[in-house]
Motif scaffolding. Structure first.
Motif, mmCIF file in Angstrom:
data_model
loop_
_atom_site.group_PDB
_atom_site.id
_atom_site.type_symbol
_atom_site.label_atom_id
_atom_site.label_comp_id
_atom_site.label_asym_id
_atom_site.label_seq_id
_atom_site.Cartn_x
_atom_site.Cartn_y
_atom_site.Cartn_z
ATOM 1 N N ASN A 27 0.819 -1.205 0.000
ATOM 2 C CA ASN A 27 0.000 0.000 0.000
ATOM 3 C C ASN A 27 0.856 1.260 0.000
ATOM 4 O O ASN A 27 0.379 2.336 0.304
ATOM 5 C CB ASN A 27 -0.924 0.011 1.219
ATOM 6 N N SER A 28 2.107 1.108 -0.349
ATOM 7 C CA SER A 28 3.009 2.257 -0.313
ATOM 8 C C SER A 28 2.711 3.211 -1.464
ATOM 9 O O SER A 28 2.001 2.882 -2.412
ATOM 10 C CB SER A 28 4.460 1.799 -0.374
ATOM 11 N N MET A 29 3.315 4.368 -1.388
ATOM 12 C CA MET A 29 3.130 5.364 -2.441
ATOM 13 C C MET A 29 3.813 4.944 -3.738
ATOM 14 O O MET A 29 3.609 5.553 -4.771
ATOM 15 C CB MET A 29 3.645 6.727 -1.989
ATOM 16 N N TYR A 30 4.614 3.888 -3.695
ATOM 17 C CA TYR A 30 5.337 3.419 -4.871
ATOM 18 C C TYR A 30 4.637 2.247 -5.561
ATOM 19 O O TYR A 30 5.210 1.619 -6.446
ATOM 20 C CB TYR A 30 6.751 2.985 -4.475
ATOM 21 N N LYS A 31 3.411 1.949 -5.172
ATOM 22 C CA LYS A 31 2.712 0.764 -5.678
ATOM 23 C C LYS A 31 2.713 0.693 -7.206
ATOM 24 O O LYS A 31 2.915 -0.361 -7.781
ATOM 25 C CB LYS A 31 1.284 0.734 -5.144
#
Length: 98
Positions: A27-31
């Motif tokens: 669920n990171s901003m880098y998904k």
């Protein structure tokens, strides 16, 4: 040259010592990070001899790779980080952070 070689060996050693079963935060901003496009951007910046900007882009790639558990991308970013540190360290243009 010796400094670069030692950095590369250290990067490979660190990558090998990292637990392979580490939990990845999906669920990171880098998904939806696109590594291919990011590396193309690095290449464009390097061709323009904008090494400081290229180094910043490499750090974003490294952070995304670390967040997503993408070891090959992480190692590649470490190699490029060493490459740009050779260019920039002489002029003290950039400090790298993890």
């Amino acid at each position: 040259m010796l400094k670069r070689t030692l950095f590369i060996l250290l990067a490979v050693l660190i990558a090998q010592c990292t637990p392979q079963g580490q939990k990845v935060n999906t669920n990171s901003m880098y998904k939806n990070f696109n590594f291919e496009e990011a590396w193309k951007q690095v290449e464009k910046l390097e061709n323009k001899r904008l090494f400081k900007s290229a180094a910043k882009e490499v750090m974003q790639i490294y952070k995304a790779a670390k967040s997503l558990g993408e070891q090959p991308q992480r190692i590649k970013a470490l190699f490029y980080r060493g490459k740009y540190s050779d260019f920039l360290e002489e002029d003290n243009l950039v400090q790298f952070e993890d």
